[in-house]
Motif scaffolding. Structure first.
Motif, PDB file in Angstrom:
ATOM      1  N   VAL A  59       9.305   4.820   2.496  1.00  0.00           N
ATOM      2  CA  VAL A  59       9.091   5.052   1.058  1.00  0.00           C
ATOM      3  C   VAL A  59       7.803   4.375   0.599  1.00  0.00           C
ATOM      4  CG1 VAL A  59      10.021   4.600  -1.233  1.00  0.00           C
ATOM      5  CG2 VAL A  59      11.530   5.391   0.576  1.00  0.00           C
ATOM      6  N   ALA A  60       7.557   3.149   1.064  1.00  0.00           N
ATOM      7  CA  ALA A  60       6.333   2.441   0.679  1.00  0.00           C
ATOM      8  C   ALA A  60       5.092   3.131   1.249  1.00  0.00           C
ATOM      9  CB  ALA A  60       6.399   0.997   1.156  1.00  0.00           C
ATOM     10  N   THR A  61       5.182   3.667   2.464  1.00  0.00           N
ATOM     11  CA  THR A  61       4.041   4.375   3.050  1.00  0.00           C
ATOM     12  C   THR A  61       3.703   5.624   2.249  1.00  0.00           C
ATOM     13  OG1 THR A  61       4.649   3.537   5.244  1.00  0.00           O
ATOM     14  CG2 THR A  61       3.173   5.429   5.162  1.00  0.00           C
ATOM     15  N   VAL A  62       4.732   6.379   1.859  1.00  0.00           N
ATOM     16  CA  VAL A  62       4.493   7.568   1.039  1.00  0.00           C
ATOM     17  C   VAL A  62       3.924   7.174  -0.323  1.00  0.00           C
ATOM     18  CG1 VAL A  62       5.631   9.513  -0.089  1.00  0.00           C
ATOM     19  CG2 VAL A  62       6.260   8.887   2.245  1.00  0.00           C
ATOM     20  N   PHE A  63       4.397   6.073  -0.892  1.00  0.00           N
ATOM     21  CA  PHE A  63       3.881   5.601  -2.178  1.00  0.00           C
ATOM     22  C   PHE A  63       2.393   5.290  -2.068  1.00  0.00           C
ATOM     23  CE2 PHE A  63       2.834   2.223  -5.153  1.00  0.00           C
ATOM     24  CZ  PHE A  63       3.310   2.731  -6.355  1.00  0.00           C
ATOM     25  N   ASN A  64       1.983   4.654  -0.963  1.00  0.00           N
ATOM     26  CA  ASN A  64       0.562   4.339  -0.797  1.00  0.00           C
ATOM     27  C   ASN A  64      -0.289   5.591  -0.662  1.00  0.00           C
ATOM     28  OD1 ASN A  64       0.914   1.585  -0.969  1.00  0.00           O
ATOM     29  ND2 ASN A  64       1.052   1.273   1.230  1.00  0.00           N
ATOM     30  N   GLU A  65       0.276   6.631  -0.034  1.00  0.00           N
ATOM     31  CA  GLU A  65      -0.492   7.863   0.106  1.00  0.00           C
ATOM     32  C   GLU A  65      -0.632   8.612  -1.212  1.00  0.00           C
ATOM     33  OE1 GLU A  65       1.475  10.086   3.104  1.00  0.00           O
ATOM     34  OE2 GLU A  65       0.849   8.776   4.760  1.00  0.00           O
ATOM     35  N   ILE A  66       0.377   8.475  -2.073  1.00  0.00           N
ATOM     36  CA  ILE A  66       0.337   9.195  -3.354  1.00  0.00           C
ATOM     37  C   ILE A  66      -0.444   8.409  -4.396  1.00  0.00           C
ATOM     38  CG2 ILE A  66       1.744  10.132  -5.222  1.00  0.00           C
ATOM     39  CD1 ILE A  66       3.923  10.682  -3.194  1.00  0.00           C
ATOM     40  N   PHE A  67      -0.167   7.110  -4.489  1.00  0.00           N
ATOM     41  CA  PHE A  67      -0.800   6.271  -5.509  1.00  0.00           C
ATOM     42  C   PHE A  67      -1.765   5.305  -4.824  1.00  0.00           C
ATOM     43  CE2 PHE A  67       3.405   7.417  -7.085  1.00  0.00           C
ATOM     44  CZ  PHE A  67       3.093   8.033  -8.267  1.00  0.00           C
ATOM     45  N   ALA A  68      -2.864   5.805  -4.387  1.00  0.00           N
ATOM     46  CA  ALA A  68      -3.870   4.947  -3.753  1.00  0.00           C
ATOM     47  C   ALA A  68      -4.670   4.237  -4.842  1.00  0.00           C
ATOM     48  CB  ALA A  68      -4.797   5.774  -2.869  1.00  0.00           C
ATOM     49  N   GLY A  69      -5.114   3.028  -4.534  1.00  0.00           N
ATOM     50  CA  GLY A  69      -5.906   2.276  -5.502  1.00  0.00           C
ATOM     51  C   GLY A  69      -5.287   0.928  -5.785  1.00  0.00           C
ATOM     52  N   GLU A  70      -5.274   0.561  -7.055  1.00  0.00           N
ATOM     53  CA  GLU A  70      -4.783  -0.758  -7.429  1.00  0.00           C
ATOM     54  C   GLU A  70      -3.285  -0.916  -7.191  1.00  0.00           C
ATOM     55  OE1 GLU A  70      -5.863  -1.466 -11.429  1.00  0.00           O
ATOM     56  OE2 GLU A  70      -8.027  -1.507 -11.053  1.00  0.00           O
ATOM     57  N   GLN A  71      -2.543   0.180  -7.231  1.00  0.00           N
ATOM     58  CA  GLN A  71      -1.098   0.088  -7.033  1.00  0.00           C
ATOM     59  C   GLN A  71      -0.711   0.121  -5.554  1.00  0.00           C
ATOM     60  OE1 GLN A  71       0.562   3.296  -9.331  1.00  0.00           O
ATOM     61  NE2 GLN A  71       0.622   2.072 -11.197  1.00  0.00           N
ATOM     62  N   ARG A  72      -1.654   0.081  -4.657  1.00  0.00           N
ATOM     63  CA  ARG A  72      -1.356   0.170  -3.238  1.00  0.00           C
ATOM     64  C   ARG A  72      -0.556  -1.053  -2.794  1.00  0.00           C
ATOM     65  NH1 ARG A  72      -3.338   3.277   0.828  1.00  0.00           N
ATOM     66  NH2 ARG A  72      -3.194   2.439   2.935  1.00  0.00           N
ATOM     67  N   ILE A  73       0.472  -0.813  -1.993  1.00  0.00           N
ATOM     68  CA  ILE A  73       1.328  -1.894  -1.475  1.00  0.00           C
ATOM     69  C   ILE A  73       0.737  -2.402  -0.171  1.00  0.00           C
ATOM     70  CG2 ILE A  73       3.637  -2.497  -0.678  1.00  0.00           C
ATOM     71  CD1 ILE A  73       4.719  -0.250  -2.436  1.00  0.00           C
ATOM     72  N   ARG A  74       0.571  -3.721  -0.068  1.00  0.00           N
ATOM     73  CA  ARG A  74       0.031  -4.329   1.146  1.00  0.00           C
ATOM     74  C   ARG A  74       1.160  -4.589   2.141  1.00  0.00           C
ATOM     75  NH1 ARG A  74      -1.586  -9.157   0.781  1.00  0.00           N
ATOM     76  NH2 ARG A  74      -0.768  -9.677  -1.280  1.00  0.00           N
ATOM     77  N   PHE A  75       0.913  -4.240   3.404  1.00  0.00           N
ATOM     78  CA  PHE A  75       1.863  -4.492   4.473  1.00  0.00           C
ATOM     79  C   PHE A  75       1.408  -5.710   5.271  1.00  0.00           C
ATOM     80  CE2 PHE A  75       3.262  -0.166   3.696  1.00  0.00           C
ATOM     81  CZ  PHE A  75       4.621  -0.237   3.975  1.00  0.00           C
ATOM     82  N   GLN A  76       2.347  -6.558   5.600  1.00  0.00           N
ATOM     83  CA  GLN A  76       2.086  -7.712   6.461  1.00  0.00           C
ATOM     84  C   GLN A  76       3.072  -7.666   7.622  1.00  0.00           C
ATOM     85  OE1 GLN A  76       2.425 -11.515   4.541  1.00  0.00           O
ATOM     86  NE2 GLN A  76       1.874 -12.670   6.374  1.00  0.00           N
TER      87      GLN A  76
END
Length: 234
Positions: free
Chosen positions: A130-147
């Motif tokens: 879900v987080a990966t799809v979110f990053n693909e749709i909402f790229a930019g400041e709302q991007r979720i960082r993965f560690q």
């Protein structure tokens, strides 16, 4: 006399130093000094790495993570409330998949933790997707960082797969014994109803009036028949 004493005092440290070098295998003390200095630097670096790993990067202690279920985590991701996702896997065996996933919210003070272990990998992979799809749709400041973190010494409880409780085998129901079918009794034939006998009327003889006898008149005798005529001879 005084010069000999000074010479003896100066020789004693050298003697002690030579004895120490002999105990250390004949190597000079400077070698060991360099080794000790290197060990001290390594200890300092390990302390820095440990403190950095337990903090959020600002030098402050990371907040404790509260438990959360998959539905709430998905909703927080789609609402743009997640800043970072930390995925923990087993060191040298990342193919086992994620074992723990924590979510750092955008407020910088809240941390959520999903159920951990191999038994919960379906939910963990779902959140990562879900987080990966979110990053693909909402790229930019709302991007979720993965560690991605590989950790050794994973507790065995997290590596154990979920075992389904054995279902109780139902006890077979006893089959009832077949009841004996009663032999049907013969139905008696209906008896013929006797025909009513016709009663013939009894003939009643006609009543004959009795002759009246007159006492004064004499009783007449019956007339005698005349004699038969003689048959002529032929």
């Amino acid at each position: 006399m005084q010069d000999s004493d000074n010479h003896q005092d100066a020789a004693e440290p050298n003697t002690a130093r030579r004895r120490l070098e002999r105990l250390l295998g004949g190597r000079p003390l400077s070698v060991y000094g360099v080794l000790l200095a290197g060990i001290g630097v390594l200890v300092v670096l390990l302390a820095i790495v440990y403190v950095t790993g337990r903090s959020d990067g600002s030098g402050q202690e990371a907040p404790p993570c509260l438990g959360v279920d998959r539905a709430a985590a998905e909703q927080a991701i789609t609402d743009g409330l997640i800043e970072r996702i930390r995925v923990v896997s087993e060191q040298d065996q990342p193919e086992r998949g994620p074992l723990a996933v924590t979510l750092d919210l955008t407020d910088g003070a809240t941390c959520w933790s999903l159920p951990q272990g191999v038994a919960s990998q379906a939910d963990l992979n779902q959140i990562i997707g879900v987080a990966t799809v979110f990053n693909e749709i909402f790229a930019g400041e709302q991007r979720i960082r993965f560690q991605w973190v590989q950790q050794p010494n994973i507790p065995p409880a997290l590596l154990a797969t979920a075992t389904t409780a054995p279902t109780e085998t139902p006890q077979p129901t006893p089959t009832p014994l077949p009841t004996e079918t009663p032999v049907p009794t013969a139905t008696p034939m209906p008896t013929a109803t006797p025909m009513p006998t016709a009663l013939l009327p009894t003939a009643t003889p006609p009543s004959v009036p009795a002759p009246t006898v007159d006492a004064a008149s004499p009783v007449s005798s019956p007339a005698t028949a005349p004699p038969a005529a003689p048959t002529p001879a032929s």
